[in-house]
Write an enzyme that holds these catalytic residues in place. Structure first.
Site, PDB file in Angstrom:
ATOM      1  N   HIS A 243      14.941  60.297  29.403  1.00 51.54           N
ATOM      2  CA  HIS A 243      16.039  59.335  29.311  1.00 51.54           C
ATOM      3  C   HIS A 243      15.972  58.730  27.907  1.00 51.54           C
ATOM      4  CE1 HIS A 243      18.010  55.333  30.638  1.00 51.54           C
ATOM      5  NE2 HIS A 243      18.928  56.227  30.370  1.00 51.54           N
TER       6      HIS A 243
ATOM      7  N   SER B 127      18.321  50.517  30.034  1.00 55.03           N
ATOM      8  CA  SER B 127      19.698  50.152  29.723  1.00 55.03           C
ATOM      9  C   SER B 127      19.747  48.906  28.837  1.00 55.03           C
ATOM     10  CB  SER B 127      20.449  49.894  31.026  1.00 55.03           C
ATOM     11  OG  SER B 127      21.798  49.691  30.751  1.00 55.03           O
TER      12      SER B 127
ATOM     13  N   LYS C 295      19.419  52.491  22.799  1.00 52.11           N
ATOM     14  CA  LYS C 295      19.409  53.953  22.594  1.00 52.11           C
ATOM     15  C   LYS C 295      20.681  54.426  21.882  1.00 52.11           C
ATOM     16  CE  LYS C 295      18.926  55.028  26.945  1.00 52.11           C
ATOM     17  NZ  LYS C 295      18.860  53.634  27.428  1.00 52.11           N
TER      18      LYS C 295
ATOM     19  N   ASP D 231      21.776  60.035  25.429  1.00 52.89           N
ATOM     20  CA  ASP D 231      21.143  59.458  26.635  1.00 52.89           C
ATOM     21  C   ASP D 231      20.204  60.377  27.417  1.00 52.89           C
ATOM     22  OD1 ASP D 231      21.156  57.035  28.312  1.00 52.89           O
ATOM     23  OD2 ASP D 231      22.060  58.309  29.836  1.00 52.89           O
TER      24      ASP D 231
HETATM   25  P1  ATP Z   1      22.247  52.569  28.434  1.00 54.02           P
HETATM   26  O1  ATP Z   1      21.044  53.319  28.923  1.00 54.02           O
HETATM   27  O2  ATP Z   1      22.776  51.633  29.494  1.00 54.02           O
HETATM   28  O3  ATP Z   1      23.300  53.442  27.858  1.00 54.02           O
HETATM   29  P2  ATP Z   1      21.370  51.830  25.734  1.00 54.02           P
HETATM   30  O4  ATP Z   1      19.886  51.827  25.595  1.00 54.02           O
HETATM   31  O5  ATP Z   1      22.106  52.978  25.176  1.00 54.02           O
HETATM   32  O6  ATP Z   1      21.750  51.543  27.282  1.00 54.02           O
HETATM   33  P3  ATP Z   1      22.990  50.300  23.951  1.00 54.02           P
HETATM   34  O7  ATP Z   1      24.311  50.758  24.482  1.00 54.02           O
HETATM   35  O8  ATP Z   1      22.559  50.858  22.652  1.00 54.02           O
HETATM   36  O9  ATP Z   1      21.868  50.480  25.061  1.00 54.02           O
HETATM   37  O10 ATP Z   1      23.054  48.715  23.928  1.00 54.02           O
HETATM   38  C1  ATP Z   1      22.329  47.874  23.077  1.00 54.02           C
HETATM   39  C2  ATP Z   1      23.126  46.574  22.969  1.00 54.02           C
HETATM   40  O11 ATP Z   1      22.373  45.551  22.358  1.00 54.02           O
HETATM   41  C3  ATP Z   1      24.358  46.778  22.110  1.00 54.02           C
HETATM   42  O12 ATP Z   1      25.382  46.019  22.676  1.00 54.02           O
HETATM   43  C4  ATP Z   1      23.909  46.231  20.760  1.00 54.02           C
HETATM   44  O13 ATP Z   1      24.984  45.756  20.004  1.00 54.02           O
HETATM   45  C5  ATP Z   1      23.027  45.072  21.191  1.00 54.02           C
HETATM   46  N1  ATP Z   1      21.979  44.672  20.228  1.00 54.02           N
HETATM   47  C6  ATP Z   1      21.816  43.445  19.751  1.00 54.02           C
HETATM   48  N2  ATP Z   1      20.757  43.373  18.938  1.00 54.02           N
HETATM   49  C7  ATP Z   1      20.216  44.605  18.886  1.00 54.02           C
HETATM   50  C8  ATP Z   1      19.096  45.155  18.197  1.00 54.02           C
HETATM   51  N3  ATP Z   1      18.334  44.421  17.416  1.00 54.02           N
HETATM   52  N4  ATP Z   1      18.840  46.474  18.373  1.00 54.02           N
HETATM   53  C9  ATP Z   1      19.592  47.214  19.191  1.00 54.02           C
HETATM   54  N5  ATP Z   1      20.675  46.736  19.870  1.00 54.02           N
HETATM   55  C10 ATP Z   1      20.984  45.442  19.710  1.00 54.02           C
HETATM   56 MN    MN Z   2      23.403  54.382  26.051  1.00 54.13          MN
END
Ligand code: ATP
Ligand code: MN
Length: 538
Positions: free
Chosen positions: A221, A239, A243, A258
């Site tokens: 993941h 989540s 990522k 993902d």
């Molecule tokens: P999922 O598995 O649900 O898809 P994900 O790991 O892909 O989740 P992201 O969609 O990348 O998560 O979400 C990260 C969120 O946090 C975004 O909305 C991003 O703008 C915000 N954010 C704020 N500060 C940071 C940071 N320092 N680093 C990464 N993301 C940040």
């Molecule tokens: Mn994601």
């Protein structure tokens, strides 16, 4: 890419028990977009993207996710409240009810596949009640060429009936919605929920069983991208930890968003053909690539539009989990096909709402194994009813809800791969700094990006003892300097200005780590156990 004008054929669903359906086979995304709007199931946003509401469910429902207990799964699956067993006869009966429900309806069918590496290709047929769910399948799975479609033999089938409601007493479900995997019949049966994430995570869960059991490949993941030198980077995280955000980097080619597999040949391939990004508070300034990917072809979910059709990204009145799906080619810098070689760096992303983990630190192999099995992030107050202070959330392998096997199976594979490839592993806190949630602030995205770039450009080698500080509680190697990041930010303790409060909170977290790890202790080697925090409160 498929030229949809050439597809004039259709298919029959009779062999699926779906009778007398009006089958819309392999419609183009443009047609599905238009049909969705014609049916009043969505509207076009000002960007040209389709905006839909997924209904009652705006997220996955892990308590309603089952696996049929059969000869294939019985002795292999790690049964429990993550992988909930479902009776095979009950599945057949429920399947018939769903097939009956879909009969005499207009249905949308799409042939597609998962796994960008041809040796691992999994052909999928997705059968949807709604046109926009079928467009989601177009966006998220890999798209066969017209030639590949000619002799297309689906291996797995997704049956997706959001409007069908189960009767728990009769059907053996927990409530009216369900997502059930049947490995003997190779079916993912999804009903009672329109949340599209169930479709992609259904196939992901199937691959998380198939690839390690039959193909000696580690499913992950994670997101992945690759630099100009061919160096692959992998980003694990639960989540909301970053990522999607952090792998979308204009200076590196995106492999995927993902879900990936790491093969015995040390290559990494994407399972998917698209991205599914969170859009809460999205801004063009912070995330231009994702922002610009929201155009015709993209599907926005559960966002609020203003009267001009502009998305109000800050509006969470429907859900915090607002999303957009788009085909990966909406991002400019992508790796084609979605395969990378030689992973060089692995990032474990965690949104630590206690604000005590360093923003970046390097892990030893033992620490990497320990943190992978722990899979820590935090839930913040306010996102869930009853959550009033930051709550640690542990999810093994950074994705327990999708992992049918025991977590140590995946952890053993990863440990071996990390050793064989000599990859560097980093723990990145994308969460809070300067104090816990409510007191401190979220780490600036600009800083997190700078730290990751420093690693990827070789500016954070940490080869000399003087380059880093071993964290007295977590035992991880914390760099003293990083280009583009104020030195004070690198030390979480110094951002708090209150040593006592910092250590008290750090011990709260290490105790939670220890409590969580108890269930893995009997499986974990001495080496892995040594990778845990160094100090606890007694
Ligand atoms: P999922 O598995 O649900 O898809 P994900 O790991 O892909 O989740 P992201 O969609 O990348 O998560 O979400 C990260 C969120 O946090 C975004 O909305 C991003 O703008 C915000 N954010 C704020 N500060 C940071 C940071 N320092 N680093 C990464 N993301 C940040
Ligand atoms: Mn994601």
């Amino acid at each position: 890419m498929t030229n949809d004008n050439q597809i004039t054929n259709t298919i029959s669903l009779e062999k699926y028990g779906i009778k007398n359906a009006k089958v819309n086979y392999q419609l183009s995304p443009e047609r599905l977009h238009d049909i969705t709007i014609e049916k009043g199931q969505g509207v076009e946003a000002s960007s040209g993207a389709l905006a839909v509401n997924t209904g009652e469910f705006t997220g996955r429902s892990p308590k309603d996710r089952f696996i049929v207990e059969d000869a294939i799964t019985k002795d292999k699956v790690w049964w429990g409240n993550i992988n909930i067993p479902f009776n095979a006869a009950k599945f057949d009966a429920l399947y018939d009810k769903v097939a009956n429900y879909l009969s005499n309806k207009e249905i949308f069918v799409r042939d597609c596949y998962a796994c960008a590496d041809a040796d691992y290709k999994l052909n999928i047929r997705v059968v949807n009640e709604y046109p926009w769910s079928n467009q989601f399948a177009y966006n998220m799975f890999l798209r066969p060429t017209a030639d590949e479609l000619k002799n297309f033999e689906p291996e797995w089938t997704v049956i997706n009936a959001p409007g069908f409601k189960a009767n728990p007493e009769v059907d053996g479900t927990r409530q009216h919605n369900f997502a059930i995997l049947n490995f003997t019949k190779k079916i993912a049966l999804i009903g009672g929920t329109g949340y599209t994430g169930e479709i992609k995570k259904g196939i992901f869960s199937a691959l998380n069983f198939i690839l390690p059991v039959y193909k000696n490949t580690l499913p992950m993941h994670c997101s992945a991208n690759v630099g100009k030198e061919g160096d692959t980077a992998i980003f694990f995280g639960l989540s909301g930890t970053g990522k999607t955000t952090l792998s979308t980097d204009p200076s590196r080619s995106l492999i995927g968003d993902d879900e990936h597999g790491w093969t015995a040949e040390n290559t990494v391939f994407n399972f998917e053909g698209g991205c599914y990004a969170k859009v809460i508070n999205l801004s063009r300034d912070n995330e231009p690539e994702i922002y610009d990917a929201i155009k015709k072809g993209a599907i926005l979910e559960n966002v609020v539009l203003d009267e001009k059709g502009h998305v109000k990204f800050e509006d969470t009145s429907i859900t915090q989990n607002t999303r957009v799906s788009y085909p990966i080619n909406h991002i400019e810098n992508i790796q084609i096909p979605s395969i990378g070689k030689k992973p060089k760096n692995i990032f474990f992303l965690t949104a630590d709402a206690f604000g005590v983990l360093p923003p970046i630190s390097k892990l030893t192999p033992s620490q990497a194994a320990y943190h992978f099995i722990s899979g820590y992030t935090a839930k913040v107050a306010g996102t869930e009813a009853g959550v009033l202070e930051p709550t640690p959330n542990f999810s093994a392998c950074f994705g327990a809800p999708f992992m049918p096997l025991h977590p140590t199976k995946y952890a053993e594979m990863l440990s071996k791969k990390m050793k064989d490839s000599g990859v560097n592993v980093w723990l990145v806190n994308t969460g809070w700094t300067g104090g816990p949630y409510g007191v401190g602030t979220r780490m600036k995205l600009k800083y997190t990006r700078a730290m990751i770039n420093a690693v990827l450009n070789g500016d954070l080698g940490l080869y000399n003892y003087d380059d880093y500080h071993i964290h007295s509680v977590f035992g991880v190697a914390q760099p003293r300097e990083c280009p583009g990041v104020p030195t004070s930010v690198l030390s979480p303790r110094s951002t708090w200005n209150d040593d006592e409060a910092y250590y008290t909170t750090a011990f709260k977290l290490t105790n939670a780590f220890r409590e969580n790890f108890k269930k893995f202790e009997s499986y974990a080697s001495e080496e892995i156990r040594r990778g845990g925090p160094q100090r606890y409160a007694f």
